[in-house]
Scaffold this motif. Structure first.
Motif, mmCIF file in Angstrom:
data_model
loop_
_atom_site.group_PDB
_atom_site.id
_atom_site.type_symbol
_atom_site.label_atom_id
_atom_site.label_comp_id
_atom_site.label_asym_id
_atom_site.label_seq_id
_atom_site.Cartn_x
_atom_site.Cartn_y
_atom_site.Cartn_z
ATOM 1 N N GLY A 126 0.839 -1.183 0.000
ATOM 2 C CA GLY A 126 0.000 0.000 0.000
ATOM 3 C C GLY A 126 0.880 1.241 0.000
ATOM 4 N N VAL A 127 0.596 2.168 -0.884
ATOM 5 C CA VAL A 127 1.412 3.378 -0.988
ATOM 6 C C VAL A 127 1.031 4.319 0.152
ATOM 7 N N VAL A 128 1.952 4.529 1.053
ATOM 8 C CA VAL A 128 1.676 5.268 2.284
ATOM 9 C C VAL A 128 1.228 6.699 1.976
ATOM 10 N N GLY A 129 0.101 7.088 2.582
ATOM 11 C CA GLY A 129 -0.397 8.445 2.452
ATOM 12 C C GLY A 129 -1.185 8.735 1.197
ATOM 13 N N GLN A 130 -1.343 7.731 0.310
ATOM 14 C CA GLN A 130 -2.037 7.983 -0.955
ATOM 15 C C GLN A 130 -3.249 7.080 -1.165
ATOM 16 N N GLY A 131 -3.670 6.362 -0.126
ATOM 17 C CA GLY A 131 -4.764 5.424 -0.276
ATOM 18 C C GLY A 131 -6.133 6.065 -0.308
ATOM 19 N N ALA A 132 -7.129 5.259 -0.710
ATOM 20 C CA ALA A 132 -8.499 5.745 -0.864
ATOM 21 C C ALA A 132 -9.175 6.013 0.476
ATOM 22 N N ASP A 133 -8.692 5.385 1.534
ATOM 23 C CA ASP A 133 -9.296 5.564 2.840
ATOM 24 C C ASP A 133 -8.508 6.621 3.624
ATOM 25 N N ASN A 134 -8.813 7.865 3.357
ATOM 26 C CA ASN A 134 -8.177 8.975 4.063
ATOM 27 C C ASN A 134 -6.652 8.878 4.012
ATOM 28 N N GLY A 135 -6.151 8.448 2.885
ATOM 29 C CA GLY A 135 -4.713 8.337 2.699
ATOM 30 C C GLY A 135 -4.148 6.958 2.923
ATOM 31 N N GLY A 136 -4.927 6.048 3.507
ATOM 32 C CA GLY A 136 -4.457 4.690 3.769
ATOM 33 C C GLY A 136 -5.144 3.660 2.891
ATOM 34 N N GLU A 137 -4.625 2.443 2.931
ATOM 35 C CA GLU A 137 -5.217 1.316 2.205
ATOM 36 C C GLU A 137 -5.664 0.266 3.216
ATOM 37 N N ASP A 138 -6.889 -0.238 3.069
ATOM 38 C CA ASP A 138 -7.466 -1.124 4.076
ATOM 39 C C ASP A 138 -6.947 -2.557 4.014
ATOM 40 N N TYR A 139 -6.915 -3.159 2.819
ATOM 41 C CA TYR A 139 -6.602 -4.585 2.724
ATOM 42 C C TYR A 139 -5.488 -4.837 1.708
ATOM 43 N N GLY A 140 -4.545 -5.688 2.080
ATOM 44 C CA GLY A 140 -3.634 -6.204 1.073
ATOM 45 C C GLY A 140 -4.373 -7.171 0.164
ATOM 46 N N ILE A 141 -4.996 -8.168 0.780
ATOM 47 C CA ILE A 141 -5.863 -9.110 0.070
ATOM 48 C C ILE A 141 -7.162 -9.228 0.857
ATOM 49 N N ALA A 142 -8.288 -9.052 0.177
ATOM 50 C CA ALA A 142 -9.606 -9.191 0.795
ATOM 51 C C ALA A 142 -10.329 -10.356 0.123
ATOM 52 N N ASN A 143 -10.658 -11.375 0.900
ATOM 53 C CA ASN A 143 -11.351 -12.549 0.377
ATOM 54 C C ASN A 143 -12.807 -12.523 0.816
ATOM 55 N N TYR A 144 -13.694 -12.100 -0.101
ATOM 56 C CA TYR A 144 -15.123 -12.159 0.141
ATOM 57 C C TYR A 144 -15.724 -13.443 -0.415
ATOM 58 N N GLY A 145 -14.924 -14.226 -1.140
ATOM 59 C CA GLY A 145 -15.409 -15.456 -1.757
ATOM 60 C C GLY A 145 -14.875 -16.673 -1.037
ATOM 61 N N GLY A 146 -14.312 -17.586 -1.831
ATOM 62 C CA GLY A 146 -13.764 -18.813 -1.257
ATOM 63 C C GLY A 146 -14.613 -20.003 -1.650
ATOM 64 N N PRO A 147 -14.336 -21.209 -1.102
ATOM 65 C CA PRO A 147 -13.400 -21.400 -0.004
ATOM 66 C C PRO A 147 -11.977 -21.795 -0.422
ATOM 67 N N ASP A 148 -11.811 -22.281 -1.648
ATOM 68 C CA ASP A 148 -10.507 -22.843 -2.028
ATOM 69 C C ASP A 148 -9.575 -21.746 -2.528
ATOM 70 N N VAL A 149 -9.236 -20.833 -1.610
ATOM 71 C CA VAL A 149 -8.329 -19.723 -1.882
ATOM 72 C C VAL A 149 -6.972 -20.074 -1.288
ATOM 73 N N GLU A 150 -5.898 -19.804 -2.033
ATOM 74 C CA GLU A 150 -4.554 -20.035 -1.523
ATOM 75 C C GLU A 150 -3.750 -18.739 -1.616
ATOM 76 N N ILE A 151 -3.213 -18.328 -0.477
ATOM 77 C CA ILE A 151 -2.378 -17.132 -0.377
ATOM 78 C C ILE A 151 -1.033 -17.600 0.152
ATOM 79 N N ALA A 152 0.020 -17.552 -0.678
ATOM 80 C CA ALA A 152 1.260 -18.203 -0.277
ATOM 81 C C ALA A 152 2.492 -17.495 -0.816
ATOM 82 N N TYR A 153 3.548 -17.462 -0.012
ATOM 83 C CA TYR A 153 4.874 -16.966 -0.384
ATOM 84 C C TYR A 153 4.868 -15.484 -0.768
ATOM 85 N N ASN A 154 3.949 -14.726 -0.183
ATOM 86 C CA ASN A 154 3.836 -13.308 -0.514
ATOM 87 C C ASN A 154 4.491 -12.431 0.544
ATOM 88 N N ASP A 155 4.936 -11.259 0.103
ATOM 89 C CA ASP A 155 5.447 -10.210 0.981
ATOM 90 C C ASP A 155 4.416 -9.081 0.933
#
Length: 325
Positions: free
Chosen positions: A137-166
């Motif tokens: 998230g780019v600090v100070g430039q996000g849509a939420d008053n300058g911030g970013e809420d989620y890196g990854i937001a999963n509203y679906g699923g269930p077979d979601v894989e989130i792996a080896y990320n920074d």
């Protein structure tokens, strides 16, 4: 579960979690880039920090070394994926990604976002895989008053894989109540004022608000929340019954530190079942008790199927000491 607005407007926050806080497979190259799951023997670790102990870090997560990324712009509305089976590989993305399709893979790419999220899987879709990505998230430039809420937001699923990320510089690096989240490095939470109010957004590397019986597995991750209480510290992992009963959550062999409490893993009122908290390491790198107040903020030992076993302080004067609920 957590709620969102389909088309957020500036100043509106899709996440409700802070308001209720009380103080499949990737490519072979992606999988070989990170360390294997390794259960460190409790009480005799023989290493001093998450890097030397073999947990995910900047050196073994994110975009694979030697990759030449191709620029890709999300434009004013982000990148909208609507075709099942879409693969994004080796991209340098400026913007955010909205996924309204099944079996989408995003791998070996960098995402720099100024939206509400880096990647969002919409309700009703499944099979998302995010592998070996660097999401910032780019600090100070996000849509939420300058911030970013989620890196990854999963509203679906269930077979979601989130792996080896920074993943870094969000209020919530991963938000979702189901999926397989493993071998990720989540760190450097971004503090910002919540929406149009005066309070800081509450910060967690992982947020699960309950009301979902599909399993959430958190295994062999590094979760760090470095922010102090006056700027929104909450937890490294926050899993509670904010929106309904919490069930079928596995938190195993992770390294975590920071927050008011480092870990919330259930309910104080018996509203959680089948919560397994095992073989985790609680670091004192930010606070003497791992979290400001302690390692554990919520857990119900009497909940049906709940297990809390072999969780220890990773370092500090009590290194190797078992933590009990």
């Amino acid at each position: 579960m957590f709620t969102r607005q389909s088309n957020p407007t500036p100043g509106f926050i899709p996440l409700l979690a802070a308001l209720v806080l009380a103080l499949g497979s990737g490519s072979s190259s992606a999988r070989s880039a990170a360390t294997k799951h390794s259960l460190l023997p409790a009480l005799s670790m023989g290493c001093g920090d998450y890097v030397s102990c073999g947990f995910p870090s900047a050196v073994n997560t994110g975009v694979l070394k030697g990759t030449t990324l191709k620029p890709m712009s999300g434009g004013a509305d982000g990148i909208n994926i609507t075709q099942d089976g879409t693969v994004i590989d080796g991209a340098d993305i400026t913007g955010w990604i909205n996924v309204s399709a099944n079996n989408v893979t995003i791998r070996n790419s960098r995402i720099s976002t100024t939206g509400y999220w880096g990647i969002m899987l919409a309700e009703g879709y499944s099979g998302l895989k995010v592998l070996n990505c660097t999401i910032v998230g780019v600090v100070g430039q996000g849509a939420d008053n300058g911030g970013e809420d989620y890196g990854i937001a999963n509203y679906g699923g269930p077979d979601v894989e989130i792996a080896y990320n920074d993943i870094s510089e969000f209020a919530h690096n991963f938000a979702g109540s189901n999926g397989y989240v493993h071998d990720n490095y989540m760190h450097d939470m971004q503090a910002f004022i919540y929406g149009t109010g005066t309070d800081y957004a509450h910060l967690e590397d992982v947020y699960d608000g309950g009301n979902d019986t599909r399993p959430l597995i958190l295994r062999h991750n590094t979760f760090l929340d470095q922010v102090t209480g006056d700027r929104g510290e909450t937890a490294a992992v926050y899993a509670t019954d904010d929106f309904g009963p919490l069930s079928n959550v596995t938190i195993d062999n992770n390294w975590m530190a920071g927050g008011a409490y480092a870990l919330y893993a259930g309910s104080r009122t018996g509203n959680s079942t089948n919560i397994h908290v095992t073989n985790n390491y609680f670091s004192t790198v930010y606070f003497a008790n791992s979290g400001f107040y302690g390692p554990l903020g919520a857990y119900d030992p009497q909940g049906s199927g709940n297990v809390f076993s072999t969780n220890v302080f990773a370092d500090g004067p009590n290194a190797g000491q078992l933590i009990t609920p």
